[in-house]
Design a protein around this motif. Sequence first.
Motif, PDB file in Angstrom:
ATOM      1  N   ARG A   9      41.565  -7.546  67.852  1.00  0.00           N
ATOM      2  CA  ARG A   9      42.986  -7.226  67.707  1.00  0.00           C
ATOM      3  C   ARG A   9      43.364  -7.417  66.247  1.00  0.00           C
ATOM      4  NH1 ARG A   9      45.994  -6.930  72.518  1.00  0.00           N
ATOM      5  NH2 ARG A   9      47.876  -7.140  71.270  1.00  0.00           N
ATOM      6  N   GLU A  10      44.172  -6.519  65.725  1.00  0.00           N
ATOM      7  CA  GLU A  10      44.536  -6.591  64.305  1.00  0.00           C
ATOM      8  C   GLU A  10      45.365  -7.828  63.978  1.00  0.00           C
ATOM      9  OE1 GLU A  10      43.495  -4.594  61.780  1.00  0.00           O
ATOM     10  OE2 GLU A  10      42.237  -3.601  63.267  1.00  0.00           O
ATOM     11  N   ASP A  11      46.186  -8.295  64.923  1.00  0.00           N
ATOM     12  CA  ASP A  11      46.972  -9.501  64.643  1.00  0.00           C
ATOM     13  C   ASP A  11      46.065 -10.725  64.538  1.00  0.00           C
ATOM     14  OD1 ASP A  11      46.362  -9.367  67.313  1.00  0.00           O
ATOM     15  OD2 ASP A  11      48.320  -9.990  68.034  1.00  0.00           O
ATOM     16  N   GLU A  12      44.954 -10.742  65.312  1.00  0.00           N
ATOM     17  CA  GLU A  12      43.991 -11.834  65.192  1.00  0.00           C
ATOM     18  C   GLU A  12      43.314 -11.807  63.827  1.00  0.00           C
ATOM     19  OE1 GLU A  12      42.604 -12.169  69.898  1.00  0.00           O
ATOM     20  OE2 GLU A  12      41.395 -11.025  68.460  1.00  0.00           O
ATOM     21  N   LEU A  13      42.995 -10.620  63.358  1.00  0.00           N
ATOM     22  CA  LEU A  13      42.341 -10.464  62.062  1.00  0.00           C
ATOM     23  C   LEU A  13      43.292 -10.851  60.932  1.00  0.00           C
ATOM     24  CD1 LEU A  13      39.448  -9.622  61.577  1.00  0.00           C
ATOM     25  CD2 LEU A  13      40.256  -7.302  61.113  1.00  0.00           C
ATOM     26  N   LEU A  14      44.559 -10.459  61.057  1.00  0.00           N
ATOM     27  CA  LEU A  14      45.552 -10.821  60.040  1.00  0.00           C
ATOM     28  C   LEU A  14      45.744 -12.326  59.988  1.00  0.00           C
ATOM     29  CD1 LEU A  14      47.711 -10.233  57.958  1.00  0.00           C
ATOM     30  CD2 LEU A  14      49.299  -9.668  59.813  1.00  0.00           C
ATOM     31  N   GLU A  15      45.847 -12.955  61.142  1.00  0.00           N
ATOM     32  CA  GLU A  15      45.999 -14.408  61.173  1.00  0.00           C
ATOM     33  C   GLU A  15      44.790 -15.100  60.544  1.00  0.00           C
ATOM     34  OE1 GLU A  15      46.906 -17.996  64.411  1.00  0.00           O
ATOM     35  OE2 GLU A  15      46.661 -15.917  65.077  1.00  0.00           O
ATOM     36  N   PHE A  16      43.592 -14.549  60.763  1.00  0.00           N
ATOM     37  CA  PHE A  16      42.395 -15.149  60.186  1.00  0.00           C
ATOM     38  C   PHE A  16      42.396 -15.066  58.666  1.00  0.00           C
ATOM     39  CE2 PHE A  16      38.177 -14.262  58.377  1.00  0.00           C
ATOM     40  CZ  PHE A  16      37.633 -15.527  58.493  1.00  0.00           C
ATOM     41  N   PHE A  56      55.176 -12.181  61.463  1.00  0.00           N
ATOM     42  CA  PHE A  56      54.340 -12.420  60.275  1.00  0.00           C
ATOM     43  C   PHE A  56      55.167 -12.225  59.008  1.00  0.00           C
ATOM     44  CE2 PHE A  56      50.522 -11.527  62.972  1.00  0.00           C
ATOM     45  CZ  PHE A  56      49.844 -12.702  62.688  1.00  0.00           C
ATOM     46  N   ASN A  57      55.980 -11.174  58.989  1.00  0.00           N
ATOM     47  CA  ASN A  57      56.735 -10.820  57.785  1.00  0.00           C
ATOM     48  C   ASN A  57      57.829 -11.828  57.473  1.00  0.00           C
ATOM     49  OD1 ASN A  57      57.199  -8.974  55.617  1.00  0.00           O
ATOM     50  ND2 ASN A  57      59.060  -8.300  56.658  1.00  0.00           N
ATOM     51  N   SER A  58      58.308 -12.516  58.500  1.00  0.00           N
ATOM     52  CA  SER A  58      59.413 -13.453  58.283  1.00  0.00           C
ATOM     53  C   SER A  58      58.960 -14.895  58.102  1.00  0.00           C
ATOM     54  CB  SER A  58      60.396 -13.379  59.455  1.00  0.00           C
ATOM     55  OG  SER A  58      59.753 -13.755  60.668  1.00  0.00           O
ATOM     56  N   THR A  59      57.739 -15.219  58.508  1.00  0.00           N
ATOM     57  CA  THR A  59      57.301 -16.621  58.478  1.00  0.00           C
ATOM     58  C   THR A  59      56.144 -16.888  57.528  1.00  0.00           C
ATOM     59  OG1 THR A  59      55.818 -16.251  60.369  1.00  0.00           O
ATOM     60  CG2 THR A  59      58.067 -17.003  60.846  1.00  0.00           C
ATOM     61  N   GLU A  60      55.361 -15.870  57.172  1.00  0.00           N
ATOM     62  CA  GLU A  60      54.190 -16.092  56.335  1.00  0.00           C
ATOM     63  C   GLU A  60      54.501 -15.782  54.867  1.00  0.00           C
ATOM     64  OE1 GLU A  60      51.552 -17.542  56.953  1.00  0.00           O
ATOM     65  OE2 GLU A  60      51.592 -17.639  59.148  1.00  0.00           O
ATOM     66  N   GLU A  61      54.467 -16.828  54.040  1.00  0.00           N
ATOM     67  CA  GLU A  61      54.794 -16.654  52.627  1.00  0.00           C
ATOM     68  C   GLU A  61      53.848 -15.682  51.939  1.00  0.00           C
ATOM     69  OE1 GLU A  61      54.929 -20.392  50.679  1.00  0.00           O
ATOM     70  OE2 GLU A  61      56.539 -21.206  51.934  1.00  0.00           O
ATOM     71  N   LEU A  62      52.574 -15.711  52.308  1.00  0.00           N
ATOM     72  CA  LEU A  62      51.614 -14.808  51.688  1.00  0.00           C
ATOM     73  C   LEU A  62      51.998 -13.350  51.885  1.00  0.00           C
ATOM     74  CD1 LEU A  62      48.240 -16.544  52.634  1.00  0.00           C
ATOM     75  CD2 LEU A  62      49.139 -16.224  50.322  1.00  0.00           C
ATOM     76  N   VAL A  63      52.733 -13.064  52.973  1.00  0.00           N
ATOM     77  CA  VAL A  63      53.141 -11.701  53.261  1.00  0.00           C
ATOM     78  C   VAL A  63      54.468 -11.372  52.601  1.00  0.00           C
ATOM     79  CG1 VAL A  63      53.720 -10.041  55.071  1.00  0.00           C
ATOM     80  CG2 VAL A  63      51.880 -11.708  55.440  1.00  0.00           C
ATOM     81  N   TYR A  64      55.506 -12.157  52.901  1.00  0.00           N
ATOM     82  CA  TYR A  64      56.833 -11.753  52.422  1.00  0.00           C
ATOM     83  C   TYR A  64      57.066 -12.046  50.943  1.00  0.00           C
ATOM     84  CZ  TYR A  64      58.549 -16.615  53.078  1.00  0.00           C
ATOM     85  OH  TYR A  64      58.748 -17.978  53.033  1.00  0.00           O
ATOM     86  N   GLN A  65      56.251 -12.905  50.315  1.00  0.00           N
ATOM     87  CA  GLN A  65      56.429 -13.169  48.891  1.00  0.00           C
ATOM     88  C   GLN A  65      55.626 -12.195  48.021  1.00  0.00           C
ATOM     89  OE1 GLN A  65      55.616 -17.265  47.977  1.00  0.00           O
ATOM     90  NE2 GLN A  65      57.530 -18.000  48.859  1.00  0.00           N
ATOM     91  N   ASN A  66      54.798 -11.361  48.630  1.00  0.00           N
ATOM     92  CA  ASN A  66      54.065 -10.346  47.886  1.00  0.00           C
ATOM     93  C   ASN A  66      54.719  -8.992  48.141  1.00  0.00           C
ATOM     94  OD1 ASN A  66      51.863  -8.151  47.683  1.00  0.00           O
ATOM     95  ND2 ASN A  66      50.913  -9.904  46.659  1.00  0.00           N
ATOM     96  N   ASN A  67      55.206  -8.351  47.084  1.00  0.00           N
ATOM     97  CA  ASN A  67      55.964  -7.109  47.248  1.00  0.00           C
ATOM     98  C   ASN A  67      55.143  -6.019  47.920  1.00  0.00           C
ATOM     99  OD1 ASN A  67      58.287  -8.171  46.097  1.00  0.00           O
ATOM    100  ND2 ASN A  67      57.691  -7.558  44.010  1.00  0.00           N
ATOM    101  N   ASP A  68      53.866  -5.898  47.534  1.00  0.00           N
ATOM    102  CA  ASP A  68      53.032  -4.858  48.128  1.00  0.00           C
ATOM    103  C   ASP A  68      52.872  -5.062  49.630  1.00  0.00           C
ATOM    104  OD1 ASP A  68      52.710  -3.683  45.663  1.00  0.00           O
ATOM    105  OD2 ASP A  68      50.814  -4.718  45.226  1.00  0.00           O
ATOM    106  N   CYS A  69      52.604  -6.304  50.022  1.00  0.00           N
ATOM    107  CA  CYS A  69      52.432  -6.598  51.450  1.00  0.00           C
ATOM    108  C   CYS A  69      53.731  -6.410  52.215  1.00  0.00           C
ATOM    109  CB  CYS A  69      51.920  -8.026  51.624  1.00  0.00           C
ATOM    110  SG  CYS A  69      50.287  -8.322  50.925  1.00  0.00           S
TER     111      CYS A  69
END
Length: 601
Positions: free
Chosen positions: A199-206, A242-255
């Motif tokens: 599942r892609e969400d499992e891969l993203l979390e990893f 993911f977009n609202s809680t993960e800093e690696l995602v929401y703090q990177n403009n590209d992501c």
Amino acid sequence: MAWPELQGKLASDPEKEKISHHIQLVEQLKSQRDSGQFCDVHLVVDDHEYDAHRCVLAACSAYFDSMFRGGFVEVGSKYVQLQCTSANGMQCILDFMYVGTAHLTMDNVYDVIKGADHFLMTDLKNFCGNFLEKHLTASNCFDVRELARLYDMKKMEDAANSTIEARMSVILKDPNQNLIQCSFQEILSIVSNVNLQVREDELLEFIINWTKHDLGDRQSEFVKLFNQIRLDSIDRENLALFNSTEELVYQNNDCANLVKEVLNCGTDSRGRLQPRLGRLVDVYILCGGSNWSITLPKSFYGYVVEENRWVELVSPRIDLWPTQVTEMDNKLYAIGSCDPFTARGYNPIQTSAVCYDPLINEWQPIANPIYLHYTGASVVCNKRLYCLGGKFSPSSMEMYDPNTDTWVERAPLINTYHKKYVAIDVNDRYIYIIEERETQFANCQGIDFYDTHTDQWETSFPSSAVWELEDDDSCQIWPPIAQRLPEAVEITRLGKYKIVISTDSREISFAETYYPSVQDGSGQVACPAVVRTRKGDVFACSGCRSSKLQSASVDLRPNDGSSHVYHYADRSWEKFTPNPSPTMIPGQLCAMIQIPHCFIA
């Protein structure tokens, strides 16, 4: 007498004599080595000495052939010191030299491969490779692949890669794999693999967890890994989380921009990323059943949620009419029950059991249960499968351990006159069973609970808990379903009332609820016999129809295969594509699992 004819009858088969001679020669050589007879060399490994014949060693190994032919010091010595393998490994190598086979285990095979490579014994390396290919698991596939690369065993490496692709969903959850220590290039090769069954969400979390493990050095690599995630294959609710809680995602403009695009448009503009062939998708499973006129003992269909279509899946190896089918660790366990051609007379047959593994799309036999559990129940608790009750063994209970493939008898049920059950696990320790007398179609006669730690049942709940639904025309299904909530267990038949059991005090209350009805044009109430819940939703398919469900003697008519899902969040039903193989009495043969898309395409 015709002499040529007699000669033909008396003539022996030269090929058979040749084979017999080979066997006799091998047996004699082994016997001589075991007794030390004519042995002219002693191999020393880890202070262990092994007698052998130079001619046999040289015939089986180019390494020994060169040693005994050339000017090595071992030519004139009776002892040869070896450090290329262990004592156990050397014993297996000698066995292979003398008899052409060896007793391999997961404990000695690595040492045997190491020695076989050193001795230039290609046949033995292949023999070990075949052994490891048969024993590949999610826990050892990375180690086997590294071994294959180290000793240039391409076929075994390919098999290990196939296992990695097929078992990635399991591997990501295995703490023993320690993927968190892998290099960026190793992780990139994993997440960019289009054949991964995951599942892609499992891969993203990893990849988020991998990056956070060494944030200083890995944060710069996160975007490269993130770009390999198929965002449009992730549930929108999870993606927004993911977009609202993960800093690696929401703090990177590209992501963040990529996520917003998918959330707003439903697609990923990076068209270069094709969907993974092995991506895991939710599938409702319908097994076996009957419509009274014919039986469908080996039918196996799946409803693909995201595509609103039914697919026929690989047929099981046993008749599934009716059977306990339970999901555990994304596998289906089907426990055989009755002869489909005599089931109306409730004639039992020999117990049988199989397991469907969706990651390899195969049914595999497992150990047979001790008892027959027709009309009983099955439930998973603490990663063990419990089967209980049934018409032919009403007090029975047994536990299946998938790690050892064994059944163990557990404490018998308290109320042996009950034959139909609905079971649910609580806190991964207790099992609650809701019991129904076979002569009363609507009433729940009591609730017992079982402690898996102490192997004890406790007395049934008070009679005041009897679920009296004779006058409730709003009931839509039978048997009832149980749902586990944070602080309670709810039992419902999708009608006006429900039972609520507190998991702390075990107090029982009888409360009103609301489920909108599923009705056809004539006002008949659908009676889907196949119901399972997932995240509070209810999937109902096939079954039978009746205007009143309170009596077992009512005239039941086959359904048209209609399929519905009750969405718990907005309290509404949604009609899906009808099942192509309608079954009237599929019983408890429905579950939801995740299947690689390549198997349902």
